[in-house]
Design a protein around this motif. Structure first.
Motif, PDB file in Angstrom:
ATOM      1  N   TYR A   1      45.933  80.300  66.486  1.00  0.00           N
ATOM      2  CA  TYR A   1      45.126  79.968  65.316  1.00  0.00           C
ATOM      3  C   TYR A   1      45.936  79.643  64.054  1.00  0.00           C
ATOM      4  O   TYR A   1      45.580  78.701  63.335  1.00  0.00           O
ATOM      5  CB  TYR A   1      44.102  81.066  65.032  1.00  0.00           C
ATOM      6  N   PRO A   2      47.019  80.355  63.735  1.00  0.00           N
ATOM      7  CA  PRO A   2      47.791  79.970  62.545  1.00  0.00           C
ATOM      8  C   PRO A   2      48.338  78.539  62.640  1.00  0.00           C
ATOM      9  O   PRO A   2      48.353  77.805  61.648  1.00  0.00           O
ATOM     10  CB  PRO A   2      48.922  80.995  62.490  1.00  0.00           C
TER      11      PRO A   2
ATOM     12  N   ASP B   1      45.398  76.136  62.132  1.00  0.00           N
ATOM     13  CA  ASP B   1      45.058  76.078  60.697  1.00  0.00           C
ATOM     14  C   ASP B   1      46.034  75.170  59.953  1.00  0.00           C
ATOM     15  O   ASP B   1      45.634  74.372  59.101  1.00  0.00           O
ATOM     16  CB  ASP B   1      45.078  77.464  60.072  1.00  0.00           C
ATOM     17  N   GLN B   2      47.325  75.261  60.285  1.00  0.00           N
ATOM     18  CA  GLN B   2      48.334  74.411  59.654  1.00  0.00           C
ATOM     19  C   GLN B   2      48.108  72.950  60.002  1.00  0.00           C
ATOM     20  O   GLN B   2      48.273  72.066  59.173  1.00  0.00           O
ATOM     21  CB  GLN B   2      49.725  74.859  60.065  1.00  0.00           C
TER      22      GLN B   2
ATOM     23  N   ALA C   1      45.261  71.636  57.918  1.00  0.00           N
ATOM     24  CA  ALA C   1      45.642  71.483  56.509  1.00  0.00           C
ATOM     25  C   ALA C   1      46.472  70.240  56.338  1.00  0.00           C
ATOM     26  O   ALA C   1      46.415  69.512  55.415  1.00  0.00           O
ATOM     27  CB  ALA C   1      46.431  72.718  56.052  1.00  0.00           C
TER      28      ALA C   1
END
Length: 77
Positions: A69-70, A73-74, A77
């Motif tokens: 997930y991180p 998310d990046q 973005a």
């Protein structure tokens, strides 16, 4: 059915299961895409995102004991 053409788009593959990774790579190449990876860890995924600047990505949610997930998310973005 219309043929799928990825038009040489750069697709990052984040997958730690070799059989799945090779199948995904074959599918991307079969449809005229450029494969980046596959990468097998979250850290390598972040490196690839930063250095290779993919157009899209196919990611496995679980990389070993890490969740992706991180990285997702990046990417968003």
């Amino acid at each position: 059915m219309a043929a799928i053409d990825l038009a040489r788009r750069r697709i990052l593959v984040v997958e730690d299961e070799p059989i799945l990774a090779f199948d995904i790579v074959d599918q991307i190449e079969e449809h005229n895409g450029i494969v980046l990876g596959p990468v097998v860890t979250l850290e390598k995924g972040f490196d690839a995102l930063r250095e290779m600047k993919p157009d899209a990505a196919i990611v496995n949610i679980n990389l070993g004991r890490q969740l992706v997930y991180p990285l997702a998310d990046q990417m968003v973005a």
